[in-house]
Every structure is written in C-alpha cells, then in structure tokens.
Design a protein around this motif. Structure first.
Motif, PDB file in Angstrom:
ATOM      1  N   VAL A 100     -85.299  -1.483 -23.118  1.00 61.49           N
ATOM      2  CA  VAL A 100     -84.601  -0.370 -23.415  1.00 61.49           C
ATOM      3  C   VAL A 100     -84.688   0.333 -24.048  1.00 61.49           C
ATOM      4  CG1 VAL A 100     -81.371   0.135 -23.575  1.00 61.49           C
ATOM      5  CG2 VAL A 100     -82.781  -2.104 -22.501  1.00 61.49           C
ATOM      6  N   LEU A 101     -84.916   1.920 -23.736  1.00 62.35           N
ATOM      7  CA  LEU A 101     -85.690   3.098 -24.881  1.00 62.35           C
ATOM      8  C   LEU A 101     -83.761   3.861 -25.087  1.00 62.35           C
ATOM      9  CD1 LEU A 101     -87.901   1.994 -22.359  1.00 62.35           C
ATOM     10  CD2 LEU A 101     -88.788   2.699 -25.004  1.00 62.35           C
ATOM     11  N   MET A 150     -94.240  -3.282 -24.647  1.00 65.69           N
ATOM     12  CA  MET A 150     -92.927  -2.291 -25.084  1.00 65.69           C
ATOM     13  C   MET A 150     -92.480  -3.024 -26.364  1.00 65.69           C
ATOM     14  SD  MET A 150     -91.196   0.462 -23.719  1.00 65.69           S
ATOM     15  CE  MET A 150     -92.739   1.560 -22.502  1.00 65.69           C
ATOM     16  N   ASN A 151     -92.607  -4.456 -25.898  1.00 59.29           N
ATOM     17  CA  ASN A 151     -91.008  -5.019 -26.673  1.00 59.29           C
ATOM     18  C   ASN A 151     -91.444  -6.040 -27.060  1.00 59.29           C
ATOM     19  OD1 ASN A 151     -88.413  -4.335 -24.546  1.00 59.29           O
ATOM     20  ND2 ASN A 151     -89.690  -5.878 -23.550  1.00 59.29           N
ATOM     21  N   ALA A 152     -92.840  -6.016 -27.755  1.00 64.48           N
ATOM     22  CA  ALA A 152     -93.173  -6.244 -28.686  1.00 64.48           C
ATOM     23  C   ALA A 152     -93.883  -5.192 -29.711  1.00 64.48           C
ATOM     24  CB  ALA A 152     -94.745  -6.964 -28.271  1.00 64.48           C
ATOM     25  N   GLY A 153     -93.741  -4.289 -29.340  1.00 65.86           N
ATOM     26  CA  GLY A 153     -94.023  -3.056 -30.587  1.00 65.86           C
ATOM     27  C   GLY A 153     -94.973  -2.656 -30.714  1.00 65.86           C
ATOM     28  N   VAL A 154     -95.833  -2.727 -29.564  1.00 66.76           N
ATOM     29  CA  VAL A 154     -96.665  -1.864 -29.480  1.00 66.76           C
ATOM     30  C   VAL A 154     -96.351  -0.484 -29.113  1.00 66.76           C
ATOM     31  CG1 VAL A 154     -99.087  -1.305 -28.017  1.00 66.76           C
ATOM     32  CG2 VAL A 154     -98.329  -3.496 -28.177  1.00 66.76           C
ATOM     33  N   GLN A 171     -79.548   9.855 -25.547  1.00 64.12           N
ATOM     34  CA  GLN A 171     -80.298   9.303 -24.406  1.00 64.12           C
ATOM     35  C   GLN A 171     -81.005   7.994 -24.020  1.00 64.12           C
ATOM     36  OE1 GLN A 171     -79.714  11.350 -22.083  1.00 64.12           O
ATOM     37  NE2 GLN A 171     -79.425  13.647 -23.201  1.00 64.12           N
ATOM     38  N   THR A 172     -80.569   7.585 -23.221  1.00 66.44           N
ATOM     39  CA  THR A 172     -80.679   6.294 -22.912  1.00 66.44           C
ATOM     40  C   THR A 172     -81.775   6.183 -21.670  1.00 66.44           C
ATOM     41  OG1 THR A 172     -79.422   5.292 -23.919  1.00 66.44           O
ATOM     42  CG2 THR A 172     -80.474   3.101 -22.328  1.00 66.44           C
ATOM     43  N   GLY A 221     -90.884   8.845 -29.668  1.00 68.10           N
ATOM     44  CA  GLY A 221     -90.527   9.319 -31.493  1.00 68.10           C
ATOM     45  C   GLY A 221     -88.937   8.341 -30.445  1.00 68.10           C
ATOM     46  N   TRP A 222     -88.489   7.862 -28.896  1.00 66.18           N
ATOM     47  CA  TRP A 222     -87.859   6.570 -28.482  1.00 66.18           C
ATOM     48  C   TRP A 222     -87.563   5.176 -29.197  1.00 66.18           C
ATOM     49  CZ3 TRP A 222     -85.087   7.514 -23.549  1.00 66.18           C
ATOM     50  CH2 TRP A 222     -84.962   8.847 -23.204  1.00 66.18           C
ATOM     51  N   LYS A 223     -86.921   5.349 -29.831  1.00 71.56           N
ATOM     52  CA  LYS A 223     -86.571   3.225 -29.888  1.00 71.56           C
ATOM     53  C   LYS A 223     -86.535   2.326 -28.969  1.00 71.56           C
ATOM     54  CE  LYS A 223     -82.000   4.232 -31.264  1.00 71.56           C
ATOM     55  NZ  LYS A 223     -80.828   4.117 -32.163  1.00 71.56           N
ATOM     56  N   VAL A 224     -87.726   1.778 -28.645  1.00 74.10           N
ATOM     57  CA  VAL A 224     -87.166   0.446 -28.166  1.00 74.10           C
ATOM     58  C   VAL A 224     -85.971  -0.690 -28.808  1.00 74.10           C
ATOM     59  CG1 VAL A 224     -88.639  -1.375 -27.212  1.00 74.10           C
ATOM     60  CG2 VAL A 224     -89.365   0.275 -28.283  1.00 74.10           C
TER      61      VAL A 224
END
Length: 323
Positions: A230-231, A156-160, A238-239, A210-213
């Motif tokens: 962290v999203l 997830m942190n790598a952009g997947v 919201q976090t 749709g949340w951003k990492v």
C-alpha cells in the motif's frame, strides 16, 4: 570518468544525468561472491573529489553495484566506503518471488540505523523466476514476470527505495526468461511484448516518486501466493494498492484501510492476467465502507487499486520502421 560526466551534463547539457556507477557487478570476477577486485573500492574517493572539483557535487555516486541475492556483505563495506555512496545498489537475479527479502531487509535496517537512511535500490533485475522450469514459451515468460512483481512488492515493503529493470532482446530460449519489454520484431522500433510489458505498466503507472510505503499484512492469503503493498502520497490524498497473485487459483480478498487517515470510498481497479496478457483490463471499482471492502483477484495476475485516474489503457502506438 568525472570528466566524461562533466562533458555529458555541462558541455552537452544532458540534465537527465544525475549519477554514476564506477564498476558494474565488480564481484562477478569472484563468481558473484563477496570478494571484490583489488583496487576497486579505492576508486570512489578520487572520483568523488574530482566531481566536487568540477562543481558536480550534485552528481550522485551509486555503489557498490554488486550482484547477489544476499547483499548483507555490503554492511561490512559501509564503515569505510559508505561515505562515498549516495545510493546503495545491488543487483538481484537469483531470488524467485523475492525470497531473499530477509537479506535485503537486514541491509536496509543497518543503513537506516547507522548511515542516515541512504536509499537502498535494486540497481538491476531481470525477468527470472519460472522456478527451475523451462522458459521456452510466452506463458513461462509471464510466470517470470509475475515473480518479479512479487519481488518488487516484497522488497518495497522491506524498505527498498527503487528498482531498475534491465531490458534486453530475446537472444534465444536460454535468455528468454529475462525477456524484454518490447518484442524483437525487425519491422518495429517499438512493439510491446505482452508477457512482460503489461505487468510492468500496472506496477509503475499508478505510483509516484516520493510516495510512502505503509505497513501492511503483506502475505494476504498466508500461502505466499498473493502479496500486496500500500502506497500513499505524502499528503495522504492519493493511494495505490499493488497486488501480485502467482497462483493458478483466484482469491477473494478482504481490504481493510480503516486505520488510514482520509478515509477512502472508492478505488479504481486495473489488472493483467494470464496465461499470456495482451493488455490491461479495467475491472469494477472497489467500493469501501469506512475503508473496508473486498476484491476477487484473478489467477496469475497483477493488480493496481488506485485513487488516481485510470487513464488511457489502449496499447501505446507501435512505431514501425520506415524504410
């Protein structure tokens, strides 16, 4: 294939049909290497054309749906075939705790730079991960479950952008490391399987599409044992922080969210911990002072800190078979 999708989506009205994969794991025929069957890649153009002719342009094509912990060879396919793929999918069953993250990051970076940032997804993964150890008991299945939590967080942190876990029943100890979200009990239609179900619940229930990492220091302890992501919602209201601890030791962690807009004051705290979890535990809320706080993370645990409501943590209804 396009006609079958038309039958499901239009004739039958199944509006949950949104995409298709032409061939599952086509590189299996080459021993999961980089060679693909003759004629396979040529299938994408006519399938896309037929979908468009049937007014199904909104149906996404997902490809190449190969399986390997090193998906970088897909970069070589993108110039000719990437135009037909709406999502770039590869399966990963060989990366303990997400240790192939550099390979996935290379693929994501290339697609972001040269192909409009099409979503890269782990189209299939399973409960591998007790290193090379045996998988003959629930505690070892749980080890694999945490390794998958590591994988999801690191990728997830790598952009997947997405993860799809393949669930199947426990056929015997050989396959037990994969496990299933549900227990193999002939008396139940649904029965949660503790070593897997609860970790997946914590990973998924406090994150929204749709949340951003956010950019974070992923390796919290510098040992690789504890990783986090962290999203945030697009409006920053919201976090959720996801944390996975593979170690048999607990850790006192510092939390610093002071650089984020909309300063947070409190995070709800839920977690699962081993050796074999039987549910989700609600811990004490984490209080933040100007975005800074601390948390003790239990051994062998998966944690969600979130501004979302905790919700009902009771086990879902176990649906018994009616004879």
């Amino acid at each position: 294939m396009a006609a079958f999708v038309y039958h499901l989506r239009v004739t039958k009205g199944y509006d949950n049909i949104y995409g298709l994969s032409i061939w599952n794991e086509p590189n299996a025929l080459s021993g999961y290497g980089t060679s693909l069957p003759s004629g396979f890649l040529a299938l994408y153009e006519p399938v896309r054309a037929k979908l468009d002719a049937l007014v199904l342009s909104y149906i996404k094509i997902i490809g190449p749906d190969t399986t390997t912990p090193d998906p970088r060879f897909i970069n070589n396919l993108m110039p000719s075939y990437g135009v037909y793929w709406d999502q770039i999918s590869n399966h990963d069953y060989g990366s303990w705790c997400g240790n192939a993250v550099g390979n996935w990051s290379s693929l994501v970076n290339n697609i972001n730079a040269n192909y409009g940032g099409k979503p890269v997804i782990v189209g299939e993964y399973g409960n591998f991960g007790n290193k090379s150890g045996p998988v003959d008991n629930d505690a070892n299945v749980y080890n694999g479950s945490i390794s998958c939590a590591h994988m999801v967080i690191r990728y997830m942190n790598a952009g997947v952008k997405g993860f799809l876990e393949w669930e199947f029943a426990i056929y015997g100890d050989t396959w037990r490391c994969f496990g299933a979200l549900t227990a193999s009990d002939p008396n139940y239609v649904f029965k949660a399987y503790g070593p897997k179900y609860w970790t997946r619940s914590v990973l998924g229930r406090y994150v929204r599409a749709g949340w951003k990492v956010m950019n974070v220091n992923e390796d919290v302890t510098g040992t690789g044992n504890v990783v986090c992501a962290v999203l945030r919602a697009p409006d920053n209201n919201q976090t959720t922080i996801l944390i996975s601890n593979f170690s048999t030791s607990g850790y006192n962690l510092g939390i610093d969210l002071s650089s984020l807009p909309n300063k947070l004051t409190t995070l709800n705290n839920v977690y699962v911990t081993g050796p074999v979890p039987n549910g989700i535990t609600e811990g004490n809320p984490v209080v933040l002072n100007n975005g800074i706080g601390s948390l003790y993370v239990n051994p062998k645990s998966v944690v969600a800190l979130t501004t979302l409501p905790v919700g009902d943590l009771n086990a879902p209804n176990q649906m018994a078979v009616e004879w």
